[in-house]
Scaffold this motif. Structure first.
Motif, PDB file in Angstrom:
ATOM      1  N   PHE A  81      36.113  34.326  32.676  1.00 47.63           N
ATOM      2  CA  PHE A  81      36.589  35.635  32.238  1.00 47.63           C
ATOM      3  C   PHE A  81      38.085  35.611  31.931  1.00 47.63           C
ATOM      4  O   PHE A  81      38.558  36.330  31.045  1.00 47.63           O
ATOM      5  CB  PHE A  81      36.276  36.683  33.310  1.00 47.63           C
ATOM      6  N   PHE A  82      38.822  34.774  32.659  1.00 49.52           N
ATOM      7  CA  PHE A  82      40.257  34.667  32.398  1.00 49.52           C
ATOM      8  C   PHE A  82      40.519  34.100  31.005  1.00 49.52           C
ATOM      9  O   PHE A  82      41.386  34.589  30.275  1.00 49.52           O
ATOM     10  CB  PHE A  82      40.922  33.787  33.455  1.00 49.52           C
ATOM     11  N   LEU A  84      38.570  34.296  28.442  1.00 48.73           N
ATOM     12  CA  LEU A  84      38.236  35.344  27.478  1.00 48.73           C
ATOM     13  C   LEU A  84      39.347  36.392  27.404  1.00 48.73           C
ATOM     14  O   LEU A  84      39.660  36.907  26.322  1.00 48.73           O
ATOM     15  CB  LEU A  84      36.914  36.010  27.867  1.00 48.73           C
ATOM     16  N   LEU A  85      39.942  36.700  28.555  1.00 47.52           N
ATOM     17  CA  LEU A  85      41.047  37.657  28.582  1.00 47.52           C
ATOM     18  C   LEU A  85      42.248  37.127  27.806  1.00 47.52           C
ATOM     19  O   LEU A  85      42.897  37.870  27.056  1.00 47.52           O
ATOM     20  CB  LEU A  85      41.443  37.958  30.028  1.00 47.52           C
ATOM     21  N   VAL A  86      42.550  35.844  27.978  1.00 46.04           N
ATOM     22  CA  VAL A  86      43.665  35.237  27.242  1.00 46.04           C
ATOM     23  C   VAL A  86      43.410  35.311  25.739  1.00 46.04           C
ATOM     24  O   VAL A  86      44.314  35.627  24.957  1.00 46.04           O
ATOM     25  CB  VAL A  86      43.870  33.776  27.687  1.00 46.04           C
ATOM     26  N   PHE A  88      41.646  37.526  24.190  1.00 46.74           N
ATOM     27  CA  PHE A  88      41.812  38.928  23.790  1.00 46.74           C
ATOM     28  C   PHE A  88      43.288  39.307  23.703  1.00 46.74           C
ATOM     29  O   PHE A  88      43.712  39.998  22.772  1.00 46.74           O
ATOM     30  CB  PHE A  88      41.093  39.837  24.787  1.00 46.74           C
ATOM     31  N   ILE A  89      44.084  38.835  24.671  1.00 47.46           N
ATOM     32  CA  ILE A  89      45.514  39.151  24.677  1.00 47.46           C
ATOM     33  C   ILE A  89      46.200  38.574  23.443  1.00 47.46           C
ATOM     34  O   ILE A  89      46.998  39.246  22.787  1.00 47.46           O
ATOM     35  CB  ILE A  89      46.179  38.622  25.965  1.00 47.46           C
ATOM     36  N   GLN A  92      45.253  40.708  20.497  1.00 45.93           N
ATOM     37  CA  GLN A  92      45.906  42.014  20.504  1.00 45.93           C
ATOM     38  C   GLN A  92      47.394  41.908  20.190  1.00 45.93           C
ATOM     39  O   GLN A  92      47.944  42.703  19.436  1.00 45.93           O
ATOM     40  CB  GLN A  92      45.728  42.686  21.871  1.00 45.93           C
ATOM     41  N   LEU A 125      52.118  33.799  32.710  1.00 50.23           N
ATOM     42  CA  LEU A 125      50.865  33.186  32.287  1.00 50.23           C
ATOM     43  C   LEU A 125      50.802  31.702  32.620  1.00 50.23           C
ATOM     44  O   LEU A 125      49.718  31.125  32.695  1.00 50.23           O
ATOM     45  CB  LEU A 125      50.679  33.387  30.775  1.00 50.23           C
ATOM     46  N   PRO A 192      42.692  32.546  19.669  1.00 48.75           N
ATOM     47  CA  PRO A 192      41.591  33.242  20.346  1.00 48.75           C
ATOM     48  C   PRO A 192      40.264  32.494  20.263  1.00 48.75           C
ATOM     49  O   PRO A 192      39.527  32.426  21.249  1.00 48.75           O
ATOM     50  CB  PRO A 192      41.522  34.584  19.606  1.00 48.75           C
ATOM     51  N   ALA A 199      36.153  29.096  27.088  1.00 49.11           N
ATOM     52  CA  ALA A 199      35.411  29.939  28.025  1.00 49.11           C
ATOM     53  C   ALA A 199      33.930  29.575  28.016  1.00 49.11           C
ATOM     54  O   ALA A 199      33.279  29.518  29.068  1.00 49.11           O
ATOM     55  CB  ALA A 199      35.598  31.414  27.668  1.00 49.11           C
TER      56      ALA A 199
END
Length: 223
Positions: A81-82, A84-86, A88-89, A92, A125, A192, A199
């Protein structure tokens, strides 16, 4: 042989990890453009001064985590999940990229070594980055931290960060007219996608390590 392997692994992951167009590289590009190569070297040394401590202490902490199998399982699942979060960040933040010259002039009033130290401290990070990679390398027995061997690994990572940042900053300076184009595609698309792929790969490893064996055992018990 272990010494060479530790240095090579540390160098490779840190060199590649330094290539994405993060804010440390953007500031480094400004330092190089405004103040030259010598100032850039001092800036990068400031960055790796902090990163050396982060890499070392997350390595020691990772070694302790390896002994706790239940905690390791939770961390490895969280790692999916981390990543995937990276991804997404990065996607964004691509819309927040600043174009133009001299927008970092306020930083250039400081000693460049201090700029590197300060901005590296803000780069939170790097903590999960090094913790995740150190866990991966220790689990896979890619590195050894017996006695002084851990210092060869950390030394390799710092050399990798130095040359990775130096390379990407020099490269971006040479094609500065195309930086906007690279930013439009590298940050919102390439990086991404890379982290989504990582991931998926991590999820596959977690499933195979913790769940596929359990399913096989349950099937045997049923038989």
């Amino acid at each position: 042989m272990r010494i060479i392997q530790n240095i090579a692994v540390g160098f490779t992951v840190s060199f590649l990890g330094s290539l994405p167009l993060g804010f440390l590289n953007i500031v480094g590009l400004e330092v190089y453009a405004e103040l030259g190569l010598e100032s850039l070297v001092w800036y990068i040394l400031g960055v790796i001064f902090i990163e050396a401590f982060v890499a070392y202490y997350t390595l020691i902490f990772a070694n302790q985590l390896v002994q706790n199998k239940k905690l390791m399982k939770s961390i490895e699942i969280f790692g999916v999940f981390f990543l995937l979060l990276v991804a997404f960040i990065f996607y964004q933040k691509s819309s927040d990229t600043v174009h133009g010259e001299s927008y970092l002039d306020s930083y250039l009033q400081w000693p460049v070594f201090g700029i590197g130290v300060f901005l590296s401290c803000l780069n939170f990070l790097q903590i999960p980055f090094w913790l995740a990679w150190n866990l991966y390398f220790l689990n896979g027995n890619y590195i050894s931290i017996y006695k002084r061997l851990k210092f060869y690994y950390v030394g390799g990572t710092m050399v990798g960060v130095f040359f990775g940042m130096l390379f990407i900053i020099y490269f971006l300076d040479k094609i500065h007219k195309q930086i906007a184009f690279l930013t439009d595609y590298m940050i919102p698309v390439i990086i991404p996608v890379f982290f989504v792929f990582m991931a998926g790969f991590q999820g596959y490893k977690v499933h195979r390590k913790y769940f596929s064996n359990k399913i096989a055992l349950d099937e045997k018990e049923t038989d």
